[in-house]
Structures are given as C-alpha cells and as structure tokens.
Motif scaffolding. Structure first.
Motif, PDB file in Angstrom:
ATOM      1  N   HIS A  90      31.853 -22.778  30.276  1.00 51.54           N
ATOM      2  CA  HIS A  90      31.575 -23.176  28.900  1.00 51.54           C
ATOM      3  C   HIS A  90      30.754 -22.114  28.164  1.00 51.54           C
ATOM      4  CE1 HIS A  90      32.817 -27.185  30.400  1.00 51.54           C
ATOM      5  NE2 HIS A  90      33.262 -27.305  29.175  1.00 51.54           N
ATOM      6  N   LYS A 121      32.541 -32.189  26.212  1.00 50.59           N
ATOM      7  CA  LYS A 121      33.486 -33.246  25.858  1.00 50.59           C
ATOM      8  C   LYS A 121      33.143 -34.551  26.557  1.00 50.59           C
ATOM      9  CE  LYS A 121      36.937 -34.076  23.193  1.00 50.59           C
ATOM     10  NZ  LYS A 121      36.845 -33.828  21.750  1.00 50.59           N
ATOM     11  N   GLN A 122      32.637 -34.484  27.779  1.00 53.96           N
ATOM     12  CA  GLN A 122      32.179 -35.705  28.444  1.00 53.96           C
ATOM     13  C   GLN A 122      31.036 -36.343  27.658  1.00 53.96           C
ATOM     14  OE1 GLN A 122      31.181 -35.057  32.569  1.00 53.96           O
ATOM     15  NE2 GLN A 122      33.307 -35.182  33.236  1.00 53.96           N
ATOM     16  N   ASP A 124      30.616 -36.089  24.433  1.00 52.27           N
ATOM     17  CA  ASP A 124      31.272 -36.706  23.269  1.00 52.27           C
ATOM     18  C   ASP A 124      31.824 -38.081  23.644  1.00 52.27           C
ATOM     19  OD1 ASP A 124      30.726 -34.454  21.769  1.00 52.27           O
ATOM     20  OD2 ASP A 124      32.760 -33.626  21.921  1.00 52.27           O
ATOM     21  N   TYR A 125      32.376 -38.174  24.836  1.00 54.72           N
ATOM     22  CA  TYR A 125      32.941 -39.433  25.329  1.00 54.72           C
ATOM     23  C   TYR A 125      31.846 -40.489  25.482  1.00 54.72           C
ATOM     24  CZ  TYR A 125      35.411 -42.442  28.781  1.00 54.72           C
ATOM     25  OH  TYR A 125      35.983 -43.490  29.471  1.00 54.72           O
ATOM     26  N   SER A 137      40.235 -43.328  25.897  1.00 58.50           N
ATOM     27  CA  SER A 137      40.093 -41.999  26.466  1.00 58.50           C
ATOM     28  C   SER A 137      41.361 -41.583  27.207  1.00 58.50           C
ATOM     29  CB  SER A 137      38.907 -41.976  27.438  1.00 58.50           C
ATOM     30  OG  SER A 137      38.879 -40.780  28.167  1.00 58.50           O
ATOM     31  N   VAL A 297      39.087 -40.233  22.408  1.00 55.72           N
ATOM     32  CA  VAL A 297      38.519 -39.037  23.023  1.00 55.72           C
ATOM     33  C   VAL A 297      39.516 -38.485  24.032  1.00 55.72           C
ATOM     34  CG1 VAL A 297      36.630 -38.064  24.376  1.00 55.72           C
ATOM     35  CG2 VAL A 297      36.174 -39.938  22.775  1.00 55.72           C
ATOM     36  N   LEU A 299      39.976 -35.831  27.004  1.00 52.40           N
ATOM     37  CA  LEU A 299      39.378 -34.915  27.970  1.00 52.40           C
ATOM     38  C   LEU A 299      40.477 -34.021  28.539  1.00 52.40           C
ATOM     39  CD1 LEU A 299      37.178 -37.616  29.689  1.00 52.40           C
ATOM     40  CD2 LEU A 299      36.321 -35.777  28.258  1.00 52.40           C
ATOM     41  N   ASP A 303      37.361 -30.176  31.680  1.00 45.54           N
ATOM     42  CA  ASP A 303      36.347 -31.207  31.911  1.00 45.54           C
ATOM     43  C   ASP A 303      36.421 -31.775  33.328  1.00 45.54           C
ATOM     44  OD1 ASP A 303      35.244 -31.368  29.160  1.00 45.54           O
ATOM     45  OD2 ASP A 303      37.286 -31.979  28.668  1.00 45.54           O
TER      46      ASP A 303
END
Length: 329
Positions: A90, A121-122, A124-125, A137, A297, A299, A303
């Motif tokens: 990342h 992103k996790q 964000d989830y 998701s 969301v 992923l 991720d």
C-alpha cells in the motif's frame, strides 16, 4: 542507476523494528527484501543499520514504510508477520491512501489478539457497517468480508447495541446437496456453517459461545429457515450471498426489524447456483444502489490477508475466467 541523481542514507533501527525488517534475509517477503526490490534502490544491512542509496522519491517510500511499521509495532498490539507485505504494497502504490497509525481496534479475541482492519479498503468496510443500516460487500476469498462482519456483530452485542446475532447462509454447497449428506438437519448444516462457528468461538471462547447459542443470543440458521420471521434489535449477517436467488435475497432483506443491522457478503467468482446469472449478487447494486442507507463495498485481491499465494491464485483465476468468457462469446 545514475549516482549523481541518488542520495545516500543510513537509518539505525530500534531492535524490535530491526527484527521485523531484517528477519531471515532469504525470505522474499521480509522487510529488507521488499526494500531491496524497489527499482532504483540499493540497500545493505549491518547490525541494526539500514544503508540506502537511491533517488529521493524512492527513499521517501522506504521512510514511510519504516514509519508505518514503527507505528504499528509501537501501538502495543500484536503485529502479524503477514501484515508486513500488506503495508509495503500500500505504501508503494501511488494511488492508495495509507494510514500511518494502526487502524482502530474493534475488539480483542478470546485469546487476546487485536482485531482490526488491515487495509484501507477493509477500514472503509468497517466504517460502512458502522454508519449504515445495511452493508453489502463483494470480494474474493481471504479479504475479511465475513470475519470483519462477525467482529462488528460481536462488538455490537458486547456493547448492548443489539440483543442477538443472527448468522445465515444459503444451504448450497459446491457439488453437494443436503439430502445426500448423513444425519439430521442440524448435523447436515453443521459442516456448512463451520467457518461461522470458528469465528464466533475465536471471539467468545467455546464455553461462552455455547452459552450464547443456548439462550438464543447467537443463532446460526440456514437462509430457507428465515422465511416468515422478523428480527428486531439484531445484527444479521448473510454469508455466501452469491448463492442466493433474487427472490431469496428479497425475502432475507425484508426480515429486518426495528433496531437491526444487516451485512451481506459474497464472492461473484464462487457461485454454486445451477445458472450464475440468477445470483442475487449481480442484481443488488442495480436494485438498491439508490437507497442512501445501504452501503456497497468492494474488496479486491490487494485486500487479501491470507498467505501471499492466495492473492496470486485469485489473480490467476480471474485472468483464466476472463479469457474463458471472452473465448465463449
């Protein structure tokens, strides 16, 4: 590499950070090997000192990587070896937004392990689940869809924001039908729900989990058994949603009662229905995306928080299926 355009830097690492960076030098996923593989960087190690030569923009990547690693280790929470490569990937991705401090802890497992998001992103989830009544998701295996959903459900139960957890799956198994499995219905569905049992036992411990099951604070039930019921003050998770039809999905979502929250998880690449075009997972965005209290969301393979090979396998199969579909058009 043009030395005139390069800078030299020497960084003395604290003992704990040095252990994570250098590890075993033959390990291709060790911090040192990850740094050495940055194009334009020359790196060498002596004791706890990391010496670097390279262009400033590449040195910035290394500094940021080390800074984030330091923050994660110094947070006092358990740092897993597998997170090292995630952090590096990342940081090395110019399009990614990277948080330098550890992601907020959701809760501790029964064994004391810190449970939290591990990728942007996790997180964000997790935020979507916290801020929406329904979260849907999509993503491949290993991205934490189910695990984080159950963690959020356990957190809500412990904080008394809900009175029970309802976990469900459609009872379609790849290559198997329940009627051909031995035992009564409970015995038949038990292997199918084992991943959910395992996650809940990790969070609660076996005896507490069994006590919650006995008093109904946790319920694990096949999707077909939810028809006609309404769940108030419940945190409801539907796993493996790619194996639901549109009618089943409508039935499931309308089970929601007052004070409840729903999370739907699924993987479009693992559909076991006789015809994949009937999977509700494909129609959900089209039907529900205009409703503001519902979050979507997605992923992706970056991720994945399992073994490195899992990510490579996912990418390889995505390529295979894409070429196969193009060849059959």
């Amino acid at each position: 590499m043009d030395i005139k355009e390069s800078n030299e830097e020497h960084i003395d690492l604290p003992e704990e950070i040095s252990r994570h960076v250098f590890g075993i030098s033959s390990d291709s996923s060790s911090g040192f090997e990850l740094i050495r593989n940055i194009p334009g960087i020359k790196a060498r190690a002596r004791g706890n000192r990391l010496s670097l030569i390279g262009p400033e923009e590449k040195l910035k990547i290394v500094r940021k990587f080390l800074r984030i690693l330091h923050n994660r280790v110094e947070s006092g929470k358990h740092f897993e070896t597998g997170e090292l490569k995630l952090i590096f990937e990342h940081v090395n991705d110019a399009t990614a937004t990277v948080r330098e401090d550890p992601y907020p802890e959701l809760l501790n497992s029964h064994s004391g392990r810190s449970v939290r998001a591990k990728t942007p992103k996790q997180q964000d989830y997790v935020d979507a689940i916290a801020n929406h009544d329904i979260t849907i998701s999509f993503g491949p295996a290993g991205t934490g869809k189910t695990y984080l959903a159950i963690a959020m459900a356990v957190k809500a139960l412990k904080e008394k924001r809900v009175s029970r957890i309802i976990l469900s799956r459609p009872t379609i198994e790849a290559g198997e039908k329940l009627g051909f499995l031995p035992g009564d219905m409970l015995e038949k569905v038990d292997p199918h729900f084992r991943p959910l049992y395992d996650a809940l036992q990790e969070f609660f411990g076996l005896s507490h989990f069994q006590a919650l099951l006995k008093k109904g604070a946790v319920e694990i039930t096949p999707l077909a058994y939810m028809r006609g019921r309404t769940f108030n003050e419940a945190f409801i998770v539907l796993d493996e949603a790619q194996n639901t039809t549109v009618k089943q999905m409508r039935m499931f979502l309308t089970r929601m009662g007052f004070g409840s929250k729903i999370v739907v998880t699924g993987d479009r690449t693992q559909i076991d229905l006789p015809d994949s075009k009937y999977s509700a997972l494909f129609t959900l965005p089209e039907v529900l995306s205009s409703i503001k209290r519902i979050a979507f969301v997605e992923l992706k393979e970056k991720d994945v928080v399992r073994h490195d090979l899992v990510r490579e396998i996912i990418v390889a199969y995505q390529k295979f299926f894409h070429e196969f579909e193009e060849g059959n058009e």
